[in-house]
Design a protein around this motif. Sequence first.
Motif, PDB file in Angstrom:
ATOM      1  N   SER A 122       0.787  -1.207  -0.084  1.00 22.34           N
ATOM      2  CA  SER A 122       0.183   0.059  -0.057  1.00 22.34           C
ATOM      3  C   SER A 122       0.873   1.405  -0.015  1.00 22.34           C
ATOM      4  CB  SER A 122      -0.952  -0.011   1.208  1.00 22.34           C
ATOM      5  OG  SER A 122       0.039  -0.027   2.446  1.00 22.34           O
ATOM      6  N   VAL A 123       1.886   1.137   0.711  1.00 21.04           N
ATOM      7  CA  VAL A 123       2.956   2.390   0.650  1.00 21.04           C
ATOM      8  C   VAL A 123       3.603   2.412  -0.732  1.00 21.04           C
ATOM      9  CG1 VAL A 123       5.177   3.013   1.565  1.00 21.04           C
ATOM     10  CG2 VAL A 123       3.460   2.168   3.130  1.00 21.04           C
ATOM     11  N   LEU A 124       3.866   1.449  -1.269  1.00 24.45           N
ATOM     12  CA  LEU A 124       4.810   1.447  -2.386  1.00 24.45           C
ATOM     13  C   LEU A 124       3.743   1.842  -3.850  1.00 24.45           C
ATOM     14  CD1 LEU A 124       6.475  -2.125  -2.382  1.00 24.45           C
ATOM     15  CD2 LEU A 124       7.356   0.513  -1.791  1.00 24.45           C
ATOM     16  N   ALA A 125       2.749   1.416  -3.581  1.00 25.77           N
ATOM     17  CA  ALA A 125       1.533   1.935  -4.642  1.00 25.77           C
ATOM     18  C   ALA A 125       1.415   3.261  -4.909  1.00 25.77           C
ATOM     19  CB  ALA A 125       0.194   1.010  -4.287  1.00 25.77           C
ATOM     20  N   GLN A 126       1.690   4.205  -3.799  1.00 21.84           N
ATOM     21  CA  GLN A 126       1.477   5.592  -3.919  1.00 21.84           C
ATOM     22  C   GLN A 126       2.640   6.347  -4.280  1.00 21.84           C
ATOM     23  OE1 GLN A 126       0.609   7.629  -0.131  1.00 21.84           O
ATOM     24  NE2 GLN A 126       1.281   5.677   0.902  1.00 21.84           N
ATOM     25  N   LEU A 127       3.655   5.679  -4.552  1.00 19.70           N
ATOM     26  CA  LEU A 127       4.853   6.436  -4.782  1.00 19.70           C
ATOM     27  C   LEU A 127       5.486   6.264  -6.221  1.00 19.70           C
ATOM     28  CD1 LEU A 127       6.806   5.380  -1.762  1.00 19.70           C
ATOM     29  CD2 LEU A 127       5.789   7.459  -2.192  1.00 19.70           C
ATOM     30  N   GLN A 128       6.197   7.176  -6.738  1.00 21.35           N
ATOM     31  CA  GLN A 128       7.033   7.192  -8.124  1.00 21.35           C
ATOM     32  C   GLN A 128       8.475   7.486  -7.780  1.00 21.35           C
ATOM     33  OE1 GLN A 128       5.206   9.630 -10.884  1.00 21.35           O
ATOM     34  NE2 GLN A 128       3.260   8.462 -10.984  1.00 21.35           N
ATOM     35  N   VAL A 129       9.400   6.971  -8.858  1.00 22.35           N
ATOM     36  CA  VAL A 129      10.814   7.586  -8.387  1.00 22.35           C
ATOM     37  C   VAL A 129      10.943   8.845  -8.669  1.00 22.35           C
ATOM     38  CG1 VAL A 129      12.968   7.268  -9.636  1.00 22.35           C
ATOM     39  CG2 VAL A 129      11.539   5.322  -9.490  1.00 22.35           C
ATOM     40  N   GLY A 130      11.612   9.686  -7.855  1.00 20.31           N
ATOM     41  CA  GLY A 130      11.815  10.730  -7.642  1.00 20.31           C
ATOM     42  C   GLY A 130      10.953  11.571  -6.635  1.00 20.31           C
ATOM     43  N   ASP A 131       9.674  10.993  -6.104  1.00 17.33           N
ATOM     44  CA  ASP A 131       9.075  11.331  -5.055  1.00 17.33           C
ATOM     45  C   ASP A 131       9.831  11.881  -3.852  1.00 17.33           C
ATOM     46  OD1 ASP A 131       6.640  11.388  -6.452  1.00 17.33           O
ATOM     47  OD2 ASP A 131       5.972   9.526  -5.515  1.00 17.33           O
ATOM     48  N   GLN A 132       9.590  13.231  -3.471  1.00 12.81           N
ATOM     49  CA  GLN A 132      10.044  13.612  -2.071  1.00 12.81           C
ATOM     50  C   GLN A 132       9.052  13.169  -1.061  1.00 12.81           C
ATOM     51  OE1 GLN A 132      12.995  15.390  -2.083  1.00 12.81           O
ATOM     52  NE2 GLN A 132      13.118  14.963  -3.952  1.00 12.81           N
ATOM     53  N   ILE A 133       9.744  12.434   0.036  1.00  6.07           N
ATOM     54  CA  ILE A 133       8.758  11.753   1.050  1.00  6.07           C
ATOM     55  C   ILE A 133       9.268  12.379   2.414  1.00  6.07           C
ATOM     56  CG2 ILE A 133       7.965   9.932  -0.411  1.00  6.07           C
ATOM     57  CD1 ILE A 133      10.103   8.157   1.100  1.00  6.07           C
ATOM     58  N   ARG A 134       8.405  12.409   3.336  1.00  7.09           N
ATOM     59  CA  ARG A 134       8.770  12.400   4.735  1.00  7.09           C
ATOM     60  C   ARG A 134       8.386  10.948   5.222  1.00  7.09           C
ATOM     61  NH1 ARG A 134       7.549  17.343   8.175  1.00  7.09           N
ATOM     62  NH2 ARG A 134       6.130  15.857   9.020  1.00  7.09           N
ATOM     63  N   PHE A 135       9.308  10.183   6.126  1.00  8.06           N
ATOM     64  CA  PHE A 135       8.906   9.196   6.475  1.00  8.06           C
ATOM     65  C   PHE A 135       9.654   8.868   8.120  1.00  8.06           C
ATOM     66  CE2 PHE A 135      13.206   8.510   4.741  1.00  8.06           C
ATOM     67  CZ  PHE A 135      13.614   7.726   5.355  1.00  8.06           C
TER      68      PHE A 135
END
Length: 110
Positions: free
Chosen positions: A81-94
């Motif tokens: 579910s976490v991986l599905a919302q991401l794309q390479v290059g996304d800036q994230i806080r985790f």
Amino acid sequence: MSLRTLVVSIALAGAASVAPWVAVAANEFGGTVTKASSSSRFTLGEVKRIDAGQGKLTVKHGPIENLGMPGMTMVFRADASVLAQLQVGDQIRFKADKVDGTIQITELQK
């Protein structure tokens, strides 16, 4: 001893207990750490690779205080579910923590 050598040495020495994470580079990330709560903090990162089939996410990140890790690029375990919302290059806080002997992303914000 350089920071990179130290990080690689620690990674190799602890490979049996923390095999899922691998330090690709020990580059300091230019971000800041923002206070999320009194017990843990979010870390800034950039998504470098997504391997949904293996449930892995490669992130270039700043220091992870609760794990005592400097900024580097490394592989984390993450739920589909976490991986599905991401794309390479996304800036994230985790947030990440050690769960059942592996380093996993436990909370994520885009």
